[in-house]
Design a protein around this motif. Structure first.
Motif, PDB file in Angstrom:
ATOM      1  N   GLU A  51      35.708  41.842  46.289  1.00  0.00           N
ATOM      2  CA  GLU A  51      36.401  40.663  46.765  1.00  0.00           C
ATOM      3  C   GLU A  51      37.887  40.619  46.173  1.00  0.00           C
ATOM      4  OE1 GLU A  51      34.305  36.979  46.298  1.00  0.00           O
ATOM      5  OE2 GLU A  51      32.605  37.523  47.360  1.00  0.00           O
ATOM      6  N   ARG A  52      37.915  41.150  45.043  1.00  0.00           N
ATOM      7  CA  ARG A  52      39.471  41.351  44.307  1.00  0.00           C
ATOM      8  C   ARG A  52      39.299  42.775  44.001  1.00  0.00           C
ATOM      9  NH1 ARG A  52      38.049  36.978  39.744  1.00  0.00           N
ATOM     10  NH2 ARG A  52      36.029  37.243  40.724  1.00  0.00           N
ATOM     11  N   LEU A  53      40.587  43.286  44.081  1.00  0.00           N
ATOM     12  CA  LEU A  53      40.739  44.769  43.757  1.00  0.00           C
ATOM     13  C   LEU A  53      42.055  44.830  43.172  1.00  0.00           C
ATOM     14  CD1 LEU A  53      39.648  47.472  44.209  1.00  0.00           C
ATOM     15  CD2 LEU A  53      40.759  47.669  46.335  1.00  0.00           C
ATOM     16  N   ASN A  54      42.404  45.494  41.957  1.00  0.00           N
ATOM     17  CA  ASN A  54      43.479  45.902  41.459  1.00  0.00           C
ATOM     18  C   ASN A  54      44.149  46.676  42.228  1.00  0.00           C
ATOM     19  OD1 ASN A  54      45.179  47.530  39.510  1.00  0.00           O
ATOM     20  ND2 ASN A  54      44.572  46.031  38.221  1.00  0.00           N
ATOM     21  N   HIS A 104      29.551  39.163  44.504  1.00  0.00           N
ATOM     22  CA  HIS A 104      30.794  39.936  44.542  1.00  0.00           C
ATOM     23  C   HIS A 104      31.089  41.060  43.578  1.00  0.00           C
ATOM     24  CE1 HIS A 104      32.012  36.879  41.793  1.00  0.00           C
ATOM     25  NE2 HIS A 104      33.058  37.882  41.211  1.00  0.00           N
ATOM     26  N   THR A 106      33.892  42.803  40.970  1.00  0.00           N
ATOM     27  CA  THR A 106      35.042  42.637  40.413  1.00  0.00           C
ATOM     28  C   THR A 106      35.275  43.719  39.392  1.00  0.00           C
ATOM     29  OG1 THR A 106      34.838  40.012  40.312  1.00  0.00           O
ATOM     30  CG2 THR A 106      36.463  41.147  38.759  1.00  0.00           C
ATOM     31  N   GLU A 108      38.426  45.563  37.250  1.00  0.00           N
ATOM     32  CA  GLU A 108      39.613  45.638  36.288  1.00  0.00           C
ATOM     33  C   GLU A 108      39.691  46.918  35.495  1.00  0.00           C
ATOM     34  OE1 GLU A 108      42.079  43.236  37.087  1.00  0.00           O
ATOM     35  OE2 GLU A 108      40.847  42.237  38.391  1.00  0.00           O
TER      36      GLU A 108
END
Length: 109
Positions: A51-54, A104, A106, A108
């Motif tokens: 859902e979030r990607l650096n 999700h 995550t 980092e």
């Protein structure tokens, strides 16, 4: 009218196209580009849908696989009312895919 937006993460296909068939095959090339992820983080990146990607991770993946972000992420958008009528609203299969699983990924570095 509101829009229903979804996306598909296609890292596994991009890896197969580059003859990479295990998630561990990405660990070394990512590290060479300054992205230090554990084996479990890389496995989740390959097998899940983040859902979030650096952006550094995305850029490194594109460089390793010789693809663009558009090759890794496909976006589907439709009017919410039309999606509900067509049976592609939230919770319904899109293009033959099963509904998304809860949770999700995550990552980092």
């Amino acid at each position: 009218m509101s829009r229903q937006v979804s996306y598909r993460w296609r890292l596994r296909k991009a890896m197969a196209d580059a003859d990479m068939f295990t998630s561990t095959a990405l660990i070394g090339p990512l590290a060479e580009r300054g992205v230090a992820l554990s084996a479990s983080q890389v496995h989740r990146l390959v097998t899940g849908t983040p859902e979030r990607l650096n952006m550094t991770v995305l850029a490194a993946l594109c460089d390793i696989l010789h693809v663009s972000p558009a090759d890794l992420i496909t976006v589907d958008a439709a009017d919410a009312a039309a999606a509900a009528v067509a049976g592609t609203g939230t919770g319904s299969p899109v293009s033959g895919l099963a509904p998304p699983r809860p949770g999700h990924v995550t990552l980092e570095p």
